[in-house]
Design an enzyme around this catalytic site. Sequence first.
Site, PDB file in Angstrom:
ATOM      1  N   ASN A 147    -127.067  57.868   9.699  1.00 37.66           N
ATOM      2  CA  ASN A 147    -126.631  58.864  10.690  1.00 37.66           C
ATOM      3  C   ASN A 147    -126.807  60.296  10.192  1.00 37.66           C
ATOM      4  O   ASN A 147    -126.207  61.213  10.737  1.00 37.66           O
ATOM      5  CB  ASN A 147    -125.189  58.591  11.147  1.00 37.66           C
ATOM      6  CG  ASN A 147    -124.217  58.481   9.978  1.00 37.66           C
ATOM      7  OD1 ASN A 147    -124.552  58.827   8.856  1.00 37.66           O
ATOM      8  ND2 ASN A 147    -123.026  57.996  10.252  1.00 37.66           N
ATOM      9  N   ARG A 285    -116.838  66.534   4.975  1.00 36.84           N
ATOM     10  CA  ARG A 285    -115.520  65.918   4.803  1.00 36.84           C
ATOM     11  C   ARG A 285    -114.449  66.995   4.876  1.00 36.84           C
ATOM     12  O   ARG A 285    -114.593  68.075   4.301  1.00 36.84           O
ATOM     13  CB  ARG A 285    -115.408  65.195   3.454  1.00 36.84           C
ATOM     14  CG  ARG A 285    -116.097  63.840   3.396  1.00 36.84           C
ATOM     15  CD  ARG A 285    -115.543  62.835   4.414  1.00 36.84           C
ATOM     16  NE  ARG A 285    -116.242  61.561   4.394  1.00 36.84           N
ATOM     17  CZ  ARG A 285    -117.202  61.217   5.255  1.00 36.84           C
ATOM     18  NH1 ARG A 285    -117.579  62.039   6.212  1.00 36.84           N
ATOM     19  NH2 ARG A 285    -117.756  60.020   5.191  1.00 36.84           N
ATOM     20  N   GLN A 314    -107.608  60.885   8.223  1.00 40.88           N
ATOM     21  CA  GLN A 314    -108.040  60.467   9.560  1.00 40.88           C
ATOM     22  C   GLN A 314    -107.442  59.109   9.881  1.00 40.88           C
ATOM     23  O   GLN A 314    -107.538  58.232   9.019  1.00 40.88           O
ATOM     24  CB  GLN A 314    -109.574  60.397   9.617  1.00 40.88           C
ATOM     25  CG  GLN A 314    -110.206  61.773   9.501  1.00 40.88           C
ATOM     26  CD  GLN A 314    -111.726  61.778   9.643  1.00 40.88           C
ATOM     27  OE1 GLN A 314    -112.345  62.814   9.559  1.00 40.88           O
ATOM     28  NE2 GLN A 314    -112.330  60.639   9.856  1.00 40.88           N
ATOM     29  N   HIS A 333    -113.724  62.800  14.559  1.00 41.88           N
ATOM     30  CA  HIS A 333    -114.905  62.513  13.728  1.00 41.88           C
ATOM     31  C   HIS A 333    -115.915  61.659  14.524  1.00 41.88           C
ATOM     32  O   HIS A 333    -115.808  60.442  14.585  1.00 41.88           O
ATOM     33  CB  HIS A 333    -114.432  61.762  12.477  1.00 41.88           C
ATOM     34  CG  HIS A 333    -115.460  61.627  11.417  1.00 41.88           C
ATOM     35  ND1 HIS A 333    -115.173  61.221  10.145  1.00 41.88           N
ATOM     36  CD2 HIS A 333    -116.795  61.850  11.415  1.00 41.88           C
ATOM     37  CE1 HIS A 333    -116.267  61.210   9.412  1.00 41.88           C
ATOM     38  NE2 HIS A 333    -117.265  61.568  10.174  1.00 41.88           N
TER      39      HIS A 333
HETATM   40  P1  NDP Z   1    -127.246  62.898   0.636  1.00 47.64           P
HETATM   41  O1  NDP Z   1    -126.838  62.027  -0.491  1.00 47.64           O
HETATM   42  O2  NDP Z   1    -128.644  62.845   1.126  1.00 47.64           O
HETATM   43  O3  NDP Z   1    -126.968  64.412   0.267  1.00 47.64           O
HETATM   44  C1  NDP Z   1    -125.874  64.838  -0.423  1.00 47.64           C
HETATM   45  C2  NDP Z   1    -126.284  66.081  -1.183  1.00 47.64           C
HETATM   46  O4  NDP Z   1    -125.094  66.675  -1.704  1.00 47.64           O
HETATM   47  C3  NDP Z   1    -127.202  65.773  -2.322  1.00 47.64           C
HETATM   48  O5  NDP Z   1    -128.345  66.604  -2.172  1.00 47.64           O
HETATM   49  C4  NDP Z   1    -126.376  66.202  -3.534  1.00 47.64           C
HETATM   50  O6  NDP Z   1    -127.189  66.905  -4.348  1.00 47.64           O
HETATM   51  C5  NDP Z   1    -125.444  67.243  -2.943  1.00 47.64           C
HETATM   52  N1  NDP Z   1    -124.293  67.519  -3.770  1.00 47.64           N
HETATM   53  C6  NDP Z   1    -123.429  66.647  -4.333  1.00 47.64           C
HETATM   54  N2  NDP Z   1    -122.499  67.303  -5.033  1.00 47.64           N
HETATM   55  C7  NDP Z   1    -122.784  68.608  -4.914  1.00 47.64           C
HETATM   56  C8  NDP Z   1    -122.173  69.781  -5.420  1.00 47.64           C
HETATM   57  N3  NDP Z   1    -121.110  69.713  -6.250  1.00 47.64           N
HETATM   58  N4  NDP Z   1    -122.716  70.982  -5.092  1.00 47.64           N
HETATM   59  C9  NDP Z   1    -123.815  71.043  -4.307  1.00 47.64           C
HETATM   60  N5  NDP Z   1    -124.438  69.951  -3.795  1.00 47.64           N
HETATM   61  C10 NDP Z   1    -123.921  68.752  -4.099  1.00 47.64           C
HETATM   62  O7  NDP Z   1    -126.225  62.597   1.816  1.00 47.64           O
HETATM   63  P2  NDP Z   1    -126.275  63.037   3.357  1.00 47.64           P
HETATM   64  O8  NDP Z   1    -126.908  64.361   3.452  1.00 47.64           O
HETATM   65  O9  NDP Z   1    -126.806  61.938   4.190  1.00 47.64           O
HETATM   66  O10 NDP Z   1    -124.707  63.133   3.641  1.00 47.64           O
HETATM   67  C11 NDP Z   1    -123.912  64.104   2.984  1.00 47.64           C
HETATM   68  C12 NDP Z   1    -122.448  63.893   3.308  1.00 47.64           C
HETATM   69  O11 NDP Z   1    -122.230  64.150   4.689  1.00 47.64           O
HETATM   70  C13 NDP Z   1    -121.931  62.462   3.101  1.00 47.64           C
HETATM   71  O12 NDP Z   1    -121.590  62.211   1.766  1.00 47.64           O
HETATM   72  C14 NDP Z   1    -120.735  62.429   4.005  1.00 47.64           C
HETATM   73  O13 NDP Z   1    -119.597  62.923   3.333  1.00 47.64           O
HETATM   74  C15 NDP Z   1    -121.113  63.400   5.120  1.00 47.64           C
HETATM   75  N6  NDP Z   1    -121.455  62.662   6.354  1.00 47.64           N
HETATM   76  C16 NDP Z   1    -120.706  62.902   7.488  1.00 47.64           C
HETATM   77  C17 NDP Z   1    -120.958  62.185   8.639  1.00 47.64           C
HETATM   78  C18 NDP Z   1    -120.201  62.462   9.908  1.00 47.64           C
HETATM   79  O14 NDP Z   1    -120.178  61.619  10.806  1.00 47.64           O
HETATM   80  N7  NDP Z   1    -119.576  63.627  10.067  1.00 47.64           N
HETATM   81  C19 NDP Z   1    -121.977  61.121   8.685  1.00 47.64           C
HETATM   82  C20 NDP Z   1    -122.794  61.080   7.499  1.00 47.64           C
HETATM   83  C21 NDP Z   1    -122.497  61.782   6.364  1.00 47.64           C
HETATM   84  P3  NDP Z   1    -127.663  66.669  -5.747  1.00 47.64           P
HETATM   85  O15 NDP Z   1    -129.112  66.658  -5.444  1.00 47.64           O
HETATM   86  O16 NDP Z   1    -127.140  67.944  -6.337  1.00 47.64           O
HETATM   87  O17 NDP Z   1    -127.048  65.436  -6.281  1.00 47.64           O
END
Ligand code: NDP
Length: 399
Positions: A147, A285, A314, A333
């Site tokens: 998603n 989140r 939630q 959400h």
């Molecule tokens: P990905 O794993 O593709 O991306 C997460 C990114 O966050 C990675 O690039 C990671 O980067 C980065 N990251 C982690 N920690 C940090 C930090 N301390 N500072 C900066 N960047 C950081 O996941 P998605 O993009 O698919 O999803 C991201 C989040 O979105 C999920 O974990 C979830 O919490 C949320 N989500 C919400 C949904 C909703 O319905 N509202 C549905 C789907 C997801 P790095 O390259 O640095 O490791």
Amino acid sequence: MAKIVCVLYDDPVTGYPKTYARDDLPVLERYPDGQTLPTPHGIDFRPGTLLGSVSGELGLRKYLESNGHELVVTSSKDGTGSVLDRELEDAEIVISQPFWPAYMTAERIRRAKKLKMIVTAGIGSDHTDLQAAMDHGVTVAEVTYCNSNSVAEHVAMMTLSLVRNYLPSHQWVLKGGWNIADCVARSYDLEGMHVGTVAAGRIGLRVLRLLNPFDVKLHYLDRYRLPETVERELNLTHHTSLDSLTRVCDVVTLNCPLHPETEHMINAKSLANFKRGAYLINTARGKLCDRDAVAAALESGQLAGYAGDVWFPQPTPADHPWRHMPHHGMTPHISGTSLSAQARYAAGTREILECYFEGRPIREEYLIVQGGRLAGVGAHSYSAGNATSGSEEAARFKG
Ligand code: NDP
């Protein structure tokens, strides 16, 4: 034979739908980075139907029962005497969605003596105490990418809604008014603004691509740099600190997972470094933000608007300040649980279960914890620890 407990949100108050607004879903072959969509041996649901609510059962009952397993589906997950707590004792697998999360705390994991796997039907496994899962050898898996694009669309929608003051303007129509000045006194063009994403993973990068045609200046903060070709294509500015990004951006969007390193990264101190009148969009989140600091920033005008769909905990009790603060565009959400997304994560959950029961490896990209350590996507994007504390507050929600 295994017992699987599946926690899903309630059916619509009008009852489980008999008909739908549309007859089909577009067929997608692959995700933008080439990853294949879920590949279960089969599915027992019609894509486009409501799968994420209790009666939808993620389309899993026929598959599980025909293989001799027991499936318990419930929305009762919080407070003393919840069905989840009752059924946990001998559960081998717990499945839930982040929209209505089964908070798998250390205490619950300790009590579930037969627990082997926790599946997030969606993305974001912060509702599980990952440290406790590691300590007890429990596998945690999620349906990576299912998603991500759905959420990015929501971010684009909320960005335009806040900047152009769409929601209050729509309200004037519902109230029978024609109050143009009231609507436009807070309305701007997005064109030319600086837009920055905290994290440029699957969602963050998609957001950058979706907003690029609006002729905005794009920024990102991430621990790893995107490929040079992508930076050039989107004319991106990379930042190495939150303050450096927020000092210049008119719109900031949070797209990183919640883990101990990112919890409350948006607080009174970091908000003071935002441009006055910035917009903050958070579909990642709720706990990435200090709840009272966000409400105070909207009251003072430090933020011009806040939108998103994620809260903590939630479901959220009626007195949560984000329900009542000014200039917000919050929803429950929902961004990652469109009917389109549900079809993908129901199929992905089925794929994970098939792998588990057939003794085949679960895709690396679906793994968060395995063998007592962070694994797969979990090893890349999360830090070890626990982000579930305070989740017991969800019991105060009255439907
Ligand atoms: P990905 O794993 O593709 O991306 C997460 C990114 O966050 C990675 O690039 C990671 O980067 C980065 N990251 C982690 N920690 C940090 C930090 N301390 N500072 C900066 N960047 C950081 O996941 P998605 O993009 O698919 O999803 C991201 C989040 O979105 C999920 O974990 C979830 O919490 C949320 N989500 C919400 C949904 C909703 O319905 N509202 C549905 C789907 C997801 P790095 O390259 O640095 O490791």
